[in-house]
Write an enzyme that holds these catalytic residues in place. Structure first.
Site, PDB file in Angstrom:
ATOM      1  N   ASP A  45     -56.890 -41.430  10.692  1.00 39.27           N
ATOM      2  CA  ASP A  45     -56.410 -42.110  12.168  1.00 39.27           C
ATOM      3  C   ASP A  45     -57.522 -43.327  12.756  1.00 39.27           C
ATOM      4  O   ASP A  45     -58.792 -43.179  12.271  1.00 39.27           O
ATOM      5  CB  ASP A  45     -56.565 -41.081  13.021  1.00 39.27           C
ATOM      6  N   ARG A 165     -56.628 -31.314  20.550  1.00 39.59           N
ATOM      7  CA  ARG A 165     -57.596 -32.660  19.898  1.00 39.59           C
ATOM      8  C   ARG A 165     -56.908 -34.053  20.346  1.00 39.59           C
ATOM      9  O   ARG A 165     -56.216 -34.087  20.894  1.00 39.59           O
ATOM     10  CB  ARG A 165     -57.503 -32.512  18.364  1.00 39.59           C
TER      11      ARG A 165
END
Length: 492
Positions: A45, A165
């Site tokens: 990511d 998250r």
């Protein structure tokens, strides 16, 4: 794989292991030239994408010691122009009690002349139960990063699991806010909002209210912003069932557009969920606003739980090129940032009429290039381009005008990733003429259709000798105009 191996820190590896990994990476024939990629190990990511002190800062998830999802660091790279990138090195090391098992995804915002990095600290107890914290690190003007010992959020609110998250922060006139990806206790996906007036005390406000109902089992990497008077909510839902051409990858990324989010009720009045990208390798996008007021997005060019040919060479994945987001006819479109034109070198221009044939042209070939190709006066059933081609390999981008469908076919693109769920991705498109804008790197292709109306992002792994470019029409004729540029090396 045992836990000790998976959650090793970089400092636990011997110099010999690091040297062997580095040598393995350097021998790989599929290293990219103008995409952000890891020096070794696994990238995923993008995080903390921001503009600070006159430069674009980009962080990403990084596990240095293998091509599996192990102990995640934040790695830092930066650019003055979104075209040329310079690696700064490790930004966040996961070795404190609140991030002992990984510094997971997050975002950044400038406050008090410092860059505030918010991320999820992953921890495990002795019984291997997960406990997430929302953590803070602060970078000053010299680039020094100081992790804060006290988390911004130290518990998961009632009604949600510990899959909680990826905070994405922004500032409104009255408050700082961030949205977090979550999983409800009934194992369905959601996103929740926190707010703070001082960036110290953060209050849970509740869940973003959409009309999606049960839509996957987890929403990762949420991102809310407003663009051209509209509210835009980007997120990556896991667990969607494929529907014809839609949701064909293992995990998806897409968006909702509607009225701006109601800050009091958290209601989002929106349209249908749309996928951001139609290719094989796109996930976890993150956006930022730069000093010019542009909304720019970068994503992970990869997928979890998929093996890639570069794995055996000690590295995996890269990031997409930066793309500016705009809204056209109620749809989010993506366009390569114009700064990428700085990479352009030698060019060649071709104009021709093609009729029921495949054409090649002298000097039009390559493994790393940008190309704009327009087919007009289309009187053919289909038109298209073949790239990275040889006698054995080819990647085909085809517009079927009769059936109104764009297709990317990588069945013969060389080494294939495992678990790709067939070798074709398609979407519907109704257009009289067609424009393909391609960015082709050593092991990837990004195709922008009709100035970003649709985008296909995919890794491909052909041999270095596969560099032919072909143009074709089927059952009729079309006028073709093409410009191709060689591109410069742009990353460390």
């Amino acid at each position: 794989m045992n836990r000790e191996q998976k959650y090793r820190l970089l400092e636990q590896a011997s110099p010999e292991e690091i040297t062997a990994l580095t040598d393995l990476v350097n021998e790989c024939p599929w290293r990219q030239t103008f995409h952000v990629q890891p020096i070794m190990g696994l990238l995923n990511d993008p995080n903390g994408f921001s503009f600070y002190e006159g430069e674009y800062h980009l962080f990403y998830q990084w596990f240095p010691l293998g091509t599996y999802h192990g102990m995640k660091y934040w790695y830092h790279t930066k650019s003055k122009d979104l075209a040329f990138w310079h690696n700064e090195g490790i930004a966040i090391v996961p070795k404190d009690p609140i991030d002992s098992h990984g510094a997971y995804s997050g975002s950044a915002i400038v406050k008090d002349n410092k860059l505030h990095l918010i991320y999820t600290g992953n921890t495990r107890d002795s019984k291997w139960n997960r406990r997430p914290y929302q953590c803070l690190a602060i970078m000053n003007e010299e680039g020094f990063i100081n992790k804060q010992n006290t988390p911004l959020v130290d518990h998961v609110p009632e009604g949600y699991t510990d899959h909680f998250r990826d905070p994405k922060v922004w500032k409104d006139d009255d408050m700082y806010r961030f949205v977090i990806g979550a999983q409800r206790e009934d194992l369905t996906g959601a996103a929740v909002v926190y707010e703070s007036s001082d960036f110290k005390e953060w209050r849970y406000q509740g869940e973003i209210k959409t009309n999606l109902g049960h839509f996957g089992y987890m929403w990762e990497c949420p991102d809310y912003f407003e663009l051209e008077g509209k509210g835009v909510f980007i997120f990556s839902p896991q667990g969607l069932t494929p529907e014809q051409d839609r949701f064909q990858n293992i995990y998806q990324s897409g968006y909702l557009i509607g009225k701006p989010l109601d800050r009091k009720t958290l209601e989002l009045d929106h349209g249908e969920f749309e996928e951001l990208d139609r290719g094989f390798d796109f996930y976890a996008p993150q956006t930022m606003v730069d000093e010019k007021g542009r909304r720019i997005m970068i994503a992970w060019m990869g997928q979890a739980e998929v093996a890639y040919p570069t794995d055996s060479h000690g590295w995996a994945h890269c990031l997409t090129i930066p793309r500016e987001l705009k809204i056209r006819h109620g749809k989010l479109i993506q366009q390569p940032v114009p700064e990428l034109q700085k990479l352009r070198g030698r060019s060649i221009v071709i104009q021709d009429m093609i009729e029921n044939e495949v054409r090649t042209y002298e000097g039009v070939r390559g493994t790393t290039f940008e190309m704009v190709c327009e087919f007009s006066a289309v009187k053919a059933a289909a038109v298209g381009i073949v790239i990275r081609a040889s006698q054995q390999e080819q990647t085909i981008i085809r517009y079927d005008k009769t059936n109104k469908k764009i297709t990317l076919n990588r069945a013969e693109s060389g080494n294939l990733s495992d678990g790709t769920n067939n070798a074709i991705r398609s979407c519907r498109l109704d257009s009289e003429n067609i424009k393909f804008h391609l960015f082709v790197d050593t092991s990837s292709v990004e195709v922008f259709i009709n100035d970003g109306e649709e985008v296909f992002t995919s890794r491909i792994f052909p041999q270095s000798g596969s560099e032919e470019i072909r143009f074709f029409t089927e059952e009729g004729s079309a006028h073709m105009t093409m410009t191709k540029w060689d591109l410069a090396q742009a990353v460390d």
